[in-house]
Motif scaffolding. Structure first.
Motif, PDB file in Angstrom:
ATOM      1  N   ALA A 172      38.632  48.285  45.318  1.00 47.02           N
ATOM      2  CA  ALA A 172      39.656  48.840  44.420  1.00 47.02           C
ATOM      3  C   ALA A 172      40.411  47.724  43.700  1.00 47.02           C
ATOM      4  CB  ALA A 172      40.618  49.733  45.193  1.00 47.02           C
ATOM      5  N   SER A 173      40.691  46.621  44.401  1.00 44.59           N
ATOM      6  CA  SER A 173      41.389  45.491  43.770  1.00 44.59           C
ATOM      7  C   SER A 173      40.559  44.897  42.637  1.00 44.59           C
ATOM      8  CB  SER A 173      41.698  44.404  44.792  1.00 44.59           C
ATOM      9  OG  SER A 173      42.628  44.869  45.726  1.00 44.59           O
ATOM     10  N   GLN A 232      41.659  45.162  38.681  1.00 50.45           N
ATOM     11  CA  GLN A 232      41.877  43.942  37.900  1.00 50.45           C
ATOM     12  C   GLN A 232      41.148  44.038  36.555  1.00 50.45           C
ATOM     13  OE1 GLN A 232      40.718  40.387  39.977  1.00 50.45           O
ATOM     14  NE2 GLN A 232      41.442  39.039  38.357  1.00 50.45           N
ATOM     15  N   ASP A 240      36.767  57.908  48.045  1.00 51.77           N
ATOM     16  CA  ASP A 240      37.551  56.806  48.613  1.00 51.77           C
ATOM     17  C   ASP A 240      38.189  55.971  47.504  1.00 51.77           C
ATOM     18  OD1 ASP A 240      37.067  57.230  51.453  1.00 51.77           O
ATOM     19  OD2 ASP A 240      34.984  56.745  50.981  1.00 51.77           O
ATOM     20  N   ILE A 241      37.448  55.779  46.419  1.00 52.50           N
ATOM     21  CA  ILE A 241      37.949  55.078  45.234  1.00 52.50           C
ATOM     22  C   ILE A 241      37.400  55.827  44.028  1.00 52.50           C
ATOM     23  CG2 ILE A 241      38.084  52.889  43.955  1.00 52.50           C
ATOM     24  CD1 ILE A 241      37.089  51.490  46.536  1.00 52.50           C
ATOM     25  N   GLY A 278      38.889  50.645  55.463  1.00 49.38           N
ATOM     26  CA  GLY A 278      40.094  50.313  54.703  1.00 49.38           C
ATOM     27  C   GLY A 278      40.000  48.981  53.997  1.00 49.38           C
ATOM     28  N   SER A 279      39.388  48.007  54.660  1.00 44.71           N
ATOM     29  CA  SER A 279      39.227  46.685  54.057  1.00 44.71           C
ATOM     30  C   SER A 279      38.313  46.737  52.834  1.00 44.71           C
ATOM     31  CB  SER A 279      38.665  45.719  55.105  1.00 44.71           C
ATOM     32  OG  SER A 279      38.431  44.462  54.538  1.00 44.71           O
ATOM     33  N   VAL A 295      37.735  49.385  50.950  1.00 41.80           N
ATOM     34  CA  VAL A 295      38.482  50.095  49.901  1.00 41.80           C
ATOM     35  C   VAL A 295      39.388  49.100  49.175  1.00 41.80           C
ATOM     36  CG1 VAL A 295      40.309  51.779  49.446  1.00 41.80           C
ATOM     37  CG2 VAL A 295      38.408  52.407  50.921  1.00 41.80           C
ATOM     38  N   THR A 296      40.112  48.298  49.925  1.00 47.45           N
ATOM     39  CA  THR A 296      41.046  47.339  49.314  1.00 47.45           C
ATOM     40  C   THR A 296      40.318  46.332  48.436  1.00 47.45           C
ATOM     41  OG1 THR A 296      42.593  47.582  51.157  1.00 47.45           O
ATOM     42  CG2 THR A 296      42.809  45.591  49.810  1.00 47.45           C
ATOM     43  N   ARG A 297      39.232  45.761  48.931  1.00 46.35           N
ATOM     44  CA  ARG A 297      38.499  44.747  48.153  1.00 46.35           C
ATOM     45  C   ARG A 297      37.918  45.326  46.870  1.00 46.35           C
ATOM     46  NH1 ARG A 297      35.220  42.395  53.230  1.00 46.35           N
ATOM     47  NH2 ARG A 297      37.025  41.658  54.367  1.00 46.35           N
ATOM     48  N   SER A 341      42.849  55.118  44.610  1.00 47.59           N
ATOM     49  CA  SER A 341      42.365  55.138  45.984  1.00 47.59           C
ATOM     50  C   SER A 341      43.331  55.988  46.795  1.00 47.59           C
ATOM     51  CB  SER A 341      42.251  53.719  46.544  1.00 47.59           C
ATOM     52  OG  SER A 341      43.523  53.097  46.572  1.00 47.59           O
ATOM     53  N   GLY A 342      42.991  56.232  48.045  1.00 49.27           N
ATOM     54  CA  GLY A 342      43.865  57.052  48.865  1.00 49.27           C
ATOM     55  C   GLY A 342      43.502  58.515  48.815  1.00 49.27           C
TER      56      GLY A 342
END
Length: 183
Positions: free
Chosen positions: A47-48, A52, A84-85, A40-41, A43-45, A64-65
């Motif tokens: 995808a962010s 951007q 995942d992304i 999850g971490s 994916v967040t990094r 994502s998701g």
């Protein structure tokens, strides 16, 4: 004798989210366990960083998701994969926006993040599916090894290590993420 009904992408959509992540392969639902914290971490990094750049350049949408993509493969036209992304270029957005349901066609960029439960053969099949459907870039992220393998439609692949930088190339121009920021 038992008859087997082949499911469609629409059947999968009607099942709803439920408790498991799902894909559709050869008319059968494939369930995957929920992802862990490291997954999850990452994916967040990623995808962010991708979002951007996509927003700044108005180049498309980062998703994502486990968003479903109907790949329309010749041997399985209803195959639904959920990376995942994913990145979808702006010019490919149906009517300039995202649909409510699954996306018809492949993402331009698919990212798969390995989990301990992943089968290497199944991951390679996903990479093949994306590329054969028309995905222009596939990244397979290996958290334990701290590597990302970049796959291209021409059959080439490149292994990136912690000191390398991930590049969006011509699919997501302007994206440059040091792997040290991913792991």
């Amino acid at each position: 004798m038992t008859s087997h009904t082949r499911l469609t992408a629409q059947d999968l959509w009607r099942m709803g989210a439920g408790d498991a992540r799902r894909e559709l392969v050869n008319g059968e639902v494939v369930e995957m366990p929920p992802a862990g914290g490291v997954h999850g971490s990452i994916v967040t990094r990623l995808a962010s960083a991708m979002a951007q750049v996509a927003r700044a350049n108005k180049s498309g949408e980062v998703l994502s998701g486990d968003v479903g993509f109907i790949l329309r493969l010749p041997y399985d036209p209803e195959r639904v994969r959920a990376p995942d992304i994913a990145f979808l270029a702006a010019h490919r957005l149906p009517q300039g926006r995202l649909p409510e349901g699954f996306l018809d066609g492949p993402p331009d960029l698919a990212v798969e993040i390995l989990s301990p439960s992943d089968n290497p053969i199944e991951i390679q099949q996903k990479v093949r599916d994306y590329l054969e459907a028309g995905t222009r870039l596939v990244w397979v992220v290996a958290p334990r090894a701290k590597t990302i393998t970049v796959y291209r439609p021409d059959g080439s692949a490149r292994l990136l290590r912690e000191h390398d930088t991930l590049d969006g190339e011509d699919v997501l121009p302007g994206l440059r993420v040091p792997l040290s920021e991913v792991f």
